[in-house]
Design a protein around this motif. Structure first.
Motif, PDB file in Angstrom:
ATOM      1  N   PRO A 116       4.975 -16.727   2.435  1.00 63.28           N
ATOM      2  CA  PRO A 116       5.705 -16.589   1.166  1.00 63.28           C
ATOM      3  C   PRO A 116       7.059 -17.298   1.238  1.00 63.28           C
ATOM      4  CG  PRO A 116       5.914 -14.577   2.439  1.00 63.28           C
ATOM      5  CD  PRO A 116       4.950 -15.474   3.187  1.00 63.28           C
ATOM      6  N   SER A 117       7.498 -17.762   0.088  1.00 59.19           N
ATOM      7  CA  SER A 117       8.854 -18.302   0.020  1.00 59.19           C
ATOM      8  C   SER A 117       9.827 -17.139   0.214  1.00 59.19           C
ATOM      9  CB  SER A 117       9.093 -18.956  -1.342  1.00 59.19           C
ATOM     10  OG  SER A 117       9.068 -17.954  -2.357  1.00 59.19           O
ATOM     11  N   MET A 118      11.060 -17.454   0.536  1.00 56.07           N
ATOM     12  CA  MET A 118      12.061 -16.402   0.739  1.00 56.07           C
ATOM     13  C   MET A 118      12.258 -15.601  -0.552  1.00 56.07           C
ATOM     14  SD  MET A 118      13.912 -14.704   2.707  1.00 56.07           S
ATOM     15  CE  MET A 118      14.272 -15.530   4.208  1.00 56.07           C
ATOM     16  N   SER A 119      12.238 -16.265  -1.697  1.00 53.89           N
ATOM     17  CA  SER A 119      12.427 -15.542  -2.955  1.00 53.89           C
ATOM     18  C   SER A 119      11.241 -14.628  -3.249  1.00 53.89           C
ATOM     19  CB  SER A 119      12.686 -16.500  -4.117  1.00 53.89           C
ATOM     20  OG  SER A 119      11.582 -17.354  -4.316  1.00 53.89           O
ATOM     21  N   LEU A 120      10.023 -15.082  -2.951  1.00 56.38           N
ATOM     22  CA  LEU A 120       8.851 -14.234  -3.157  1.00 56.38           C
ATOM     23  C   LEU A 120       8.881 -13.056  -2.192  1.00 56.38           C
ATOM     24  CD1 LEU A 120       6.187 -13.621  -4.572  1.00 56.38           C
ATOM     25  CD2 LEU A 120       5.052 -15.138  -2.923  1.00 56.38           C
ATOM     26  N   PHE A 121       9.250 -13.303  -0.946  1.00 55.93           N
ATOM     27  CA  PHE A 121       9.369 -12.232   0.045  1.00 55.93           C
ATOM     28  C   PHE A 121      10.381 -11.186  -0.439  1.00 55.93           C
ATOM     29  CE2 PHE A 121      11.115 -10.471   4.039  1.00 55.93           C
ATOM     30  CZ  PHE A 121       9.946 -10.010   4.613  1.00 55.93           C
ATOM     31  N   HIS A 132       0.500  -9.252 -10.659  1.00 54.91           N
ATOM     32  CA  HIS A 132       0.968  -9.233 -12.050  1.00 54.91           C
ATOM     33  C   HIS A 132       2.492  -9.111 -12.099  1.00 54.91           C
ATOM     34  CE1 HIS A 132       1.129  -8.313 -16.323  1.00 54.91           C
ATOM     35  NE2 HIS A 132       1.863  -7.237 -16.016  1.00 54.91           N
ATOM     36  N   HIS A 133       3.041  -8.191 -11.331  1.00 54.27           N
ATOM     37  CA  HIS A 133       4.497  -7.982 -11.330  1.00 54.27           C
ATOM     38  C   HIS A 133       5.265  -9.178 -10.770  1.00 54.27           C
ATOM     39  CE1 HIS A 133       4.457  -3.869 -12.749  1.00 54.27           C
ATOM     40  NE2 HIS A 133       3.582  -3.528 -11.803  1.00 54.27           N
ATOM     41  N   LEU A 134       4.653  -9.881  -9.819  1.00 52.40           N
ATOM     42  CA  LEU A 134       5.329 -11.019  -9.193  1.00 52.40           C
ATOM     43  C   LEU A 134       5.020 -12.346  -9.889  1.00 52.40           C
ATOM     44  CD1 LEU A 134       4.807 -10.130  -5.420  1.00 52.40           C
ATOM     45  CD2 LEU A 134       6.893  -9.867  -6.795  1.00 52.40           C
ATOM     46  N   HIS A 135       4.155 -12.300 -10.918  1.00 46.14           N
ATOM     47  CA  HIS A 135       3.783 -13.496 -11.678  1.00 46.14           C
ATOM     48  C   HIS A 135       3.111 -14.537 -10.784  1.00 46.14           C
ATOM     49  CE1 HIS A 135       6.091 -11.696 -14.869  1.00 46.14           C
ATOM     50  NE2 HIS A 135       7.133 -11.636 -14.068  1.00 46.14           N
ATOM     51  N   ILE A 136       2.213 -14.039  -9.922  1.00 45.81           N
ATOM     52  CA  ILE A 136       1.406 -14.917  -9.088  1.00 45.81           C
ATOM     53  C   ILE A 136      -0.047 -14.468  -9.208  1.00 45.81           C
ATOM     54  CG2 ILE A 136       3.282 -15.428  -7.471  1.00 45.81           C
ATOM     55  CD1 ILE A 136       2.035 -13.443  -5.500  1.00 45.81           C
ATOM     56  N   GLU A 157       0.822  -1.210   0.000  1.00 49.94           N
ATOM     57  CA  GLU A 157       0.000   0.000   0.000  1.00 49.94           C
ATOM     58  C   GLU A 157       0.855   1.260   0.000  1.00 49.94           C
ATOM     59  OE1 GLU A 157      -2.541  -0.702   3.373  1.00 49.94           O
ATOM     60  OE2 GLU A 157      -4.039  -1.738   2.124  1.00 49.94           O
ATOM     61  N   ARG A 158       1.963   1.237   0.732  1.00 48.34           N
ATOM     62  CA  ARG A 158       2.872   2.392   0.756  1.00 48.34           C
ATOM     63  C   ARG A 158       3.390   2.696  -0.643  1.00 48.34           C
ATOM     64  NH1 ARG A 158       8.652   2.385   3.873  1.00 48.34           N
ATOM     65  NH2 ARG A 158       9.007   0.733   2.366  1.00 48.34           N
ATOM     66  N   HIS A 159       3.585   1.632  -1.428  1.00 48.42           N
ATOM     67  CA  HIS A 159       4.090   1.802  -2.796  1.00 48.42           C
ATOM     68  C   HIS A 159       2.967   2.110  -3.788  1.00 48.42           C
ATOM     69  CE1 HIS A 159       7.455   1.592  -5.512  1.00 48.42           C
ATOM     70  NE2 HIS A 159       6.779   0.817  -6.339  1.00 48.42           N
ATOM     71  N   GLY A 160       1.712   2.072  -3.332  1.00 53.38           N
ATOM     72  CA  GLY A 160       0.579   2.439  -4.174  1.00 53.38           C
ATOM     73  C   GLY A 160       0.126   1.380  -5.160  1.00 53.38           C
ATOM     74  N   LEU A 161       0.349   0.114  -4.827  1.00 56.56           N
ATOM     75  CA  LEU A 161      -0.045  -0.975  -5.712  1.00 56.56           C
ATOM     76  C   LEU A 161      -1.290  -1.675  -5.184  1.00 56.56           C
ATOM     77  CD1 LEU A 161       3.414  -2.674  -6.365  1.00 56.56           C
ATOM     78  CD2 LEU A 161       2.101  -1.309  -7.985  1.00 56.56           C
ATOM     79  N   TRP A 166       8.950  -9.270  -3.462  1.00 51.71           N
ATOM     80  CA  TRP A 166       7.893  -8.369  -2.998  1.00 51.71           C
ATOM     81  C   TRP A 166       8.516  -7.107  -2.400  1.00 51.71           C
ATOM     82  CZ3 TRP A 166       2.750 -10.630  -1.234  1.00 51.71           C
ATOM     83  CH2 TRP A 166       1.892  -9.666  -0.709  1.00 51.71           C
ATOM     84  N   THR A 167       9.519  -7.289  -1.540  1.00 52.07           N
ATOM     85  CA  THR A 167      10.121  -6.118  -0.887  1.00 52.07           C
ATOM     86  C   THR A 167      10.938  -5.276  -1.856  1.00 52.07           C
ATOM     87  OG1 THR A 167      11.997  -7.431  -0.078  1.00 52.07           O
ATOM     88  CG2 THR A 167      10.110  -7.174   1.408  1.00 52.07           C
ATOM     89  N   VAL A 168      11.574  -5.909  -2.821  1.00 53.67           N
ATOM     90  CA  VAL A 168      12.317  -5.143  -3.829  1.00 53.67           C
ATOM     91  C   VAL A 168      11.344  -4.355  -4.699  1.00 53.67           C
ATOM     92  CG1 VAL A 168      13.771  -5.339  -5.891  1.00 53.67           C
ATOM     93  CG2 VAL A 168      14.352  -6.639  -3.839  1.00 53.67           C
TER      94      VAL A 168
END
Length: 89
Positions: free
Chosen positions: A42-47, A23-27, A12-16, A50-52
């Motif tokens: 979440p898996s470590m890679s998804l986490f 869509h961006h994370l392909h999930i 939400e802070r990033h406005g998504l 997401w944060t990046v």
């Protein structure tokens, strides 16, 4: 560990929306919802992705260092309030 509220705040802070993030994370949007509601971890890679994507690497570092979710949320909100306050001046 409960990631949901913190990851939701980062999104939400990033406005998504959930759909945009998915869509961006392909999930699926439903997966975003499950993670934010702590029904799926979440898996470590998804986490990481997401944060990046939400420019919230500070969140990942805080979790790794053991900071509790409430403190992270308070820090996120203080940044948002500071930004809005600075924008309105």
């Amino acid at each position: 560990m409960k990631y949901g509220a913190v990851l939701k705040a980062a999104r939400e802070r990033h406005g998504l929306s959930q759909e945009e993030l998915a869509h961006h994370l392909h999930i699926q949007q439903a997966d975003v919802s499950r993670i934010e509601n702590n029904r799926r971890e979440p898996s470590m890679s998804l986490f990481r992705d997401w944060t990046v994507l939400t420019q919230a690497q500070d969140v990942m570092v805080a979790f790794i260092c053991g900071m509790d979710g409430l403190t992270i949320l308070q820090n996120i909100m203080s940044v948002v309030i500071g930004f809005i306050g600075g924008w309105m001046i």
